[in-house]
Design a protein around this motif. Structure first.
Motif, mmCIF file in Angstrom:
data_model
loop_
_atom_site.group_PDB
_atom_site.id
_atom_site.type_symbol
_atom_site.label_atom_id
_atom_site.label_comp_id
_atom_site.label_asym_id
_atom_site.label_seq_id
_atom_site.Cartn_x
_atom_site.Cartn_y
_atom_site.Cartn_z
ATOM 1 N N ALA A 89 31.262 -16.776 -6.448
ATOM 2 C CA ALA A 89 30.734 -16.024 -7.587
ATOM 3 C C ALA A 89 29.876 -14.852 -7.109
ATOM 4 C CB ALA A 89 29.924 -16.942 -8.512
ATOM 5 N N ARG A 90 29.063 -15.092 -6.075
ATOM 6 C CA ARG A 90 28.248 -13.994 -5.517
ATOM 7 C C ARG A 90 29.150 -12.894 -4.971
ATOM 8 N NH1 ARG A 90 24.862 -18.229 -4.133
ATOM 9 N NH2 ARG A 90 25.815 -18.480 -2.087
ATOM 10 N N GLN A 91 30.221 -13.273 -4.271
ATOM 11 C CA GLN A 91 31.153 -12.278 -3.744
ATOM 12 C C GLN A 91 31.826 -11.510 -4.881
ATOM 13 O OE1 GLN A 91 33.744 -14.673 -1.321
ATOM 14 N NE2 GLN A 91 32.419 -14.543 0.482
ATOM 15 N N LEU A 92 32.166 -12.211 -5.940
ATOM 16 C CA LEU A 92 32.803 -11.574 -7.090
ATOM 17 C C LEU A 92 31.900 -10.509 -7.688
ATOM 18 C CD1 LEU A 92 35.060 -11.459 -9.286
ATOM 19 C CD2 LEU A 92 33.776 -13.239 -10.482
ATOM 20 N N VAL A 93 30.639 -10.840 -7.946
ATOM 21 C CA VAL A 93 29.755 -9.885 -8.614
ATOM 22 C C VAL A 93 29.327 -8.746 -7.706
ATOM 23 C CG1 VAL A 93 28.965 -11.573 -10.320
ATOM 24 C CG2 VAL A 93 27.625 -11.201 -8.238
ATOM 25 N N GLU A 94 29.455 -8.923 -6.396
ATOM 26 C CA GLU A 94 29.134 -7.809 -5.480
ATOM 27 C C GLU A 94 30.032 -6.611 -5.755
ATOM 28 O OE1 GLU A 94 26.728 -7.234 -3.199
ATOM 29 O OE2 GLU A 94 25.833 -9.110 -3.888
ATOM 30 N N GLY A 95 31.213 -6.845 -6.304
ATOM 31 C CA GLY A 95 32.146 -5.756 -6.592
ATOM 32 C C GLY A 95 31.860 -5.011 -7.886
ATOM 33 N N TYR A 96 30.873 -5.440 -8.643
ATOM 34 C CA TYR A 96 30.561 -4.791 -9.915
ATOM 35 C C TYR A 96 29.440 -3.775 -9.764
ATOM 36 C CZ TYR A 96 33.294 -8.433 -12.237
ATOM 37 O OH TYR A 96 34.294 -9.267 -12.641
ATOM 38 N N ARG A 97 29.531 -2.705 -10.545
ATOM 39 C CA ARG A 97 28.447 -1.723 -10.613
ATOM 40 C C ARG A 97 27.300 -2.321 -11.427
ATOM 41 N NH1 ARG A 97 32.710 1.130 -12.818
ATOM 42 N NH2 ARG A 97 31.497 1.219 -14.753
ATOM 43 N N VAL A 98 26.113 -1.742 -11.300
ATOM 44 C CA VAL A 98 24.941 -2.238 -12.019
ATOM 45 C C VAL A 98 25.179 -2.218 -13.524
ATOM 46 C CG1 VAL A 98 22.509 -1.761 -12.561
ATOM 47 C CG2 VAL A 98 23.312 -1.658 -10.188
ATOM 48 N N ASP A 99 25.762 -1.151 -14.061
ATOM 49 C CA ASP A 99 25.993 -1.086 -15.509
ATOM 50 C C ASP A 99 26.970 -2.183 -15.958
ATOM 51 O OD1 ASP A 99 28.031 0.487 -14.142
ATOM 52 O OD2 ASP A 99 28.661 1.236 -16.105
ATOM 53 N N GLU A 100 27.933 -2.536 -15.114
ATOM 54 C CA GLU A 100 28.856 -3.618 -15.450
ATOM 55 C C GLU A 100 28.131 -4.971 -15.442
ATOM 56 O OE1 GLU A 100 33.140 -2.023 -13.791
ATOM 57 O OE2 GLU A 100 31.655 -2.676 -12.305
ATOM 58 N N LEU A 101 27.275 -5.166 -14.461
ATOM 59 C CA LEU A 101 26.495 -6.408 -14.403
ATOM 60 C C LEU A 101 25.600 -6.550 -15.628
ATOM 61 C CD1 LEU A 101 25.536 -6.300 -10.629
ATOM 62 C CD2 LEU A 101 27.166 -7.859 -11.717
ATOM 63 N N LEU A 102 24.967 -5.447 -16.039
ATOM 64 C CA LEU A 102 24.104 -5.480 -17.217
ATOM 65 C C LEU A 102 24.913 -5.784 -18.481
ATOM 66 C CD1 LEU A 102 21.751 -2.476 -16.357
ATOM 67 C CD2 LEU A 102 21.200 -4.927 -16.282
ATOM 68 N N LEU A 103 26.109 -5.228 -18.582
ATOM 69 C CA LEU A 103 26.982 -5.512 -19.717
ATOM 70 C C LEU A 103 27.358 -6.997 -19.740
ATOM 71 C CD1 LEU A 103 28.872 -4.662 -22.071
ATOM 72 C CD2 LEU A 103 30.644 -4.347 -20.324
ATOM 73 N N LEU A 104 27.737 -7.539 -18.599
ATOM 74 C CA LEU A 104 28.103 -8.955 -18.535
ATOM 75 C C LEU A 104 26.910 -9.850 -18.886
ATOM 76 C CD1 LEU A 104 30.339 -8.908 -15.345
ATOM 77 C CD2 LEU A 104 31.091 -9.351 -17.699
ATOM 78 N N ALA A 105 25.748 -9.523 -18.367
ATOM 79 C CA ALA A 105 24.550 -10.317 -18.672
ATOM 80 C C ALA A 105 24.260 -10.279 -20.168
ATOM 81 C CB ALA A 105 23.353 -9.806 -17.872
#
Length: 159
Positions: A119-135
């Motif tokens: 899961a950590r490896q998966l989210v490393e591929g996301y941009r910050v704005d994508e991570l914020l959207l997912l959260a």
């Protein structure tokens, strides 16, 4: 394909993916609980205590959607299994404070280690704005789940 048709298709795909994610998450939880010799409710209780710290039986009941009577039996099982301690609340002797035994925390985390790395490896591929959207999406889904649980509890016929 029109923009509207593309949107309808994307929403349908997202809803399908969400249902499959939920199903696999449930199956995974059952497998982890089985590996640890626990029920899924036991596992949910222990995960809650690992995240939140010591909690009252009432808080555990709310989090696990169990009755306080069922939580009493679960806490007894978890005590006998060496997973938790349960002590009277010094501020209110009627309440019990349940605490995950620290030495059991690593054992609780072990079945998740490989998945957590992936899961950590998966989210490393996301941009910050994508991570914020997912959260934000997960936070909104959690609010919906809580509201639906409240609704189901309020509308439940007496047992």
């Amino acid at each position: 394909m029109s923009q509207e048709a593309e949107r309808v298709s994307a929403i349908a795909g997202l809803m399908r993916a969400g249902r499959e994610n939920s199903r696999l998450s449930t199956v995974f939880r059952y497998a982890v609980a089985d590996r640890l010799g626990l029920t899924v409710s036991d596992l949910e209780c222990l995960d809650f205590l690992a995240d939140a710290g010591p909690a009252t039986a009432g808080q555990i009941a709310e989090r696990t959607n169990l009755t306080t009577g069922a939580v009493t039996g679960m806490v007894r099982r978890l005590q006998q299994g060496g997973w938790v301690t349960a002590d009277r609340d010094p501020a209110d002797r009627r309440r019990v404070i349940v605490t995950l035994r620290p030495e059991r925390g690593a054992e609780l985390e072990r079945p998740y280690e490989r998945f957590a790395r992936q899961a950590r490896q998966l989210v490393e591929g996301y941009r910050v704005d994508e991570l914020l959207l997912l959260a934000r999406h997960f936070e909104r889904m959690q609010a919906m789940y809580r509201a639906e649980l409240d609704h189901l509890r309020d509308d439940a016929p007496p047992r």
